[in-house]
Design an enzyme around this catalytic site. Sequence first.
Site, PDB file in Angstrom:
ATOM      1  N   LYS A  27       0.846  -1.201   0.000  1.00  0.00           N
ATOM      2  CA  LYS A  27       0.000   0.000   0.000  1.00  0.00           C
ATOM      3  C   LYS A  27       0.871   1.236   0.000  1.00  0.00           C
ATOM      4  O   LYS A  27       1.845   1.330   0.751  1.00  0.00           O
ATOM      5  CB  LYS A  27      -0.888  -0.005   1.259  1.00  0.00           C
ATOM      6  CG  LYS A  27      -1.811   1.202   1.392  1.00  0.00           C
ATOM      7  CD  LYS A  27      -3.161   0.929   0.785  1.00  0.00           C
ATOM      8  CE  LYS A  27      -4.026   2.162   0.646  1.00  0.00           C
ATOM      9  NZ  LYS A  27      -3.727   2.960  -0.569  1.00  0.00           N
ATOM     10  N   LYS A  82       5.293   2.796   8.282  1.00  0.00           N
ATOM     11  CA  LYS A  82       4.071   3.533   8.659  1.00  0.00           C
ATOM     12  C   LYS A  82       2.890   2.576   8.829  1.00  0.00           C
ATOM     13  O   LYS A  82       2.161   2.641   9.809  1.00  0.00           O
ATOM     14  CB  LYS A  82       3.768   4.549   7.544  1.00  0.00           C
ATOM     15  CG  LYS A  82       2.810   5.654   7.921  1.00  0.00           C
ATOM     16  CD  LYS A  82       2.492   6.583   6.744  1.00  0.00           C
ATOM     17  CE  LYS A  82       3.726   7.264   6.178  1.00  0.00           C
ATOM     18  NZ  LYS A  82       3.397   8.270   5.125  1.00  0.00           N
ATOM     19  N   LYS A 141       5.329   2.358  -3.175  1.00  0.00           N
ATOM     20  CA  LYS A 141       5.174   3.738  -3.654  1.00  0.00           C
ATOM     21  C   LYS A 141       5.404   3.756  -5.154  1.00  0.00           C
ATOM     22  O   LYS A 141       6.239   3.020  -5.671  1.00  0.00           O
ATOM     23  CB  LYS A 141       6.190   4.651  -2.957  1.00  0.00           C
ATOM     24  CG  LYS A 141       5.920   6.119  -3.120  1.00  0.00           C
ATOM     25  CD  LYS A 141       4.737   6.578  -2.257  1.00  0.00           C
ATOM     26  CE  LYS A 141       5.053   7.747  -1.408  1.00  0.00           C
ATOM     27  NZ  LYS A 141       4.257   7.846  -0.201  1.00  0.00           N
TER      28      LYS A 141
HETATM   29  N1  GLU Z   1       0.736   9.147   0.125  1.00  0.00           N
HETATM   30  C1  GLU Z   1       0.300   9.001   1.469  1.00  0.00           C
HETATM   31  C2  GLU Z   1       1.466   8.646   2.375  1.00  0.00           C
HETATM   32  O1  GLU Z   1       2.608   8.904   2.082  1.00  0.00           O
HETATM   33  C3  GLU Z   1      -0.892   8.065   1.603  1.00  0.00           C
HETATM   34  C4  GLU Z   1      -0.757   6.730   0.977  1.00  0.00           C
HETATM   35  C5  GLU Z   1      -2.049   5.929   0.905  1.00  0.00           C
HETATM   36  O2  GLU Z   1      -3.116   6.448   1.198  1.00  0.00           O
HETATM   37  O3  GLU Z   1      -1.948   4.752   0.516  1.00  0.00           O
HETATM   38  O4  GLU Z   1       1.275   8.155   3.456  1.00  0.00           O
END
Ligand code: GLU
Length: 413
Positions: free
Chosen positions: A66, A90, A102
């Site tokens: 994710k 995270k 990512k």
């Molecule tokens: N781009 C956001 C982050 O860096 C959210 C990623 C998401 O919602 O999957 O946490």
Amino acid sequence: MVSMLENVIKTYRRGIELNNYPKDFEELILKPQRILHVNIPIKTSKGLKVFEAYRVQHNNFLGPYKGGIRYYENVTLEDDIALAMIMTLKNSLNNLPYGGAKGAIKVNPKELSIEELEKLSREYIRAISIIIGKEIDIPAPDLGTNSQIMAWMIDELSKIEGFNSFATITSKPLELFGNPIREYATGYGVAFISKLIGEKILDGIENKRVSIQGFGNVGKWSAYWLEKFGAKVVAISDSSGTIYNENGLDIEEVEKIKMKTNKLTEYKDGKKIEDPNYSLYVDCDILIPAAIENVITLNNFNKIKAKIIVEAANNPTQYEAEKELLNKDVYIVPDILANSGGVIASYLEWIQNLNWYFWDEEKNKKELEKIMKNSFEKVFNKFEKENLRSLRDAAISLSLERLYKVAKIRGYI
Ligand code: GLU
């Protein structure tokens, strides 16, 4: 200049060392599991352009990959790997059933027409469709992308898959079963975490002075919610410069000016300073870097006057600069805790999409708060009880603990 990847690897190594994890775990966790590198040709008004793009899937021990997709002209594959590694930490810290990923396209989205942007977004998702899916890898927005881009992507993906695959992408528009809080969720989470740390360190957030670097989605909504929580946002910057008012800026007015002129410095009620980095050096209680990585470095840390730094951007503080700031007793709330509101709202959207059953805004907000408060308490208690050097040490230890246990149970080490 230390690269983001070097910085993130140092952070991982620090966590591994602190907890005496074996070398095998380090070998395993520092390498991304899969990288897709594509070149996307698009016919633009200025002729053919080939855009370099990636999807990095760092780790999936805890569940599907994710993480967002970034449109940024200076992005590199190394940066994308670093950002995917941050997502793994995270998601683990927040107990989400996700690994980390990512995506990125090397592009300045402002230089494309809306039609070109749509074409590029559709082609990108087509290119990476072979490795994503609702239980495989679930993209979302990041820097330079938004819910409209997610809408084009989910539409294109639905054509490929032959059905409406809403759960495969999060942070979609409401009409496509997006989450009613997703637009402001990252900023809301930043404000909420600032409130929680404020209660521990500053006896509350009420009237406390906040300075924010960046007025994109995250900076804007952090300012909005911090003002609602009673804080005084004394400074904000964008690329045009910093605006400052010791009595607090009027966030609604700031937003109007930004919408109308695209320049914060057109705001009338206060001082203007040409340097966008001035926002980092303002005398304040809480500093919120909400723009981009690597802004707090060994070259400028000594100009920072804030007592607390809440990392709204990913990797805004360089590893060595953090050490120096900790020596000055600054509290730094790490990105993997402070900006996790975005991915948590994404998670809530995903479970609702999987079940075709939807909650209202309040319920989503409550669920988000529950998850964030739990993560915050865990991090802060560990930090205090074990007398750790930093909140980051506590956060990465908790993240790695979960990853280590699962790596062992699954039989990798
Ligand atoms: N781009 C956001 C982050 O860096 C959210 C990623 C998401 O919602 O999957 O946490």
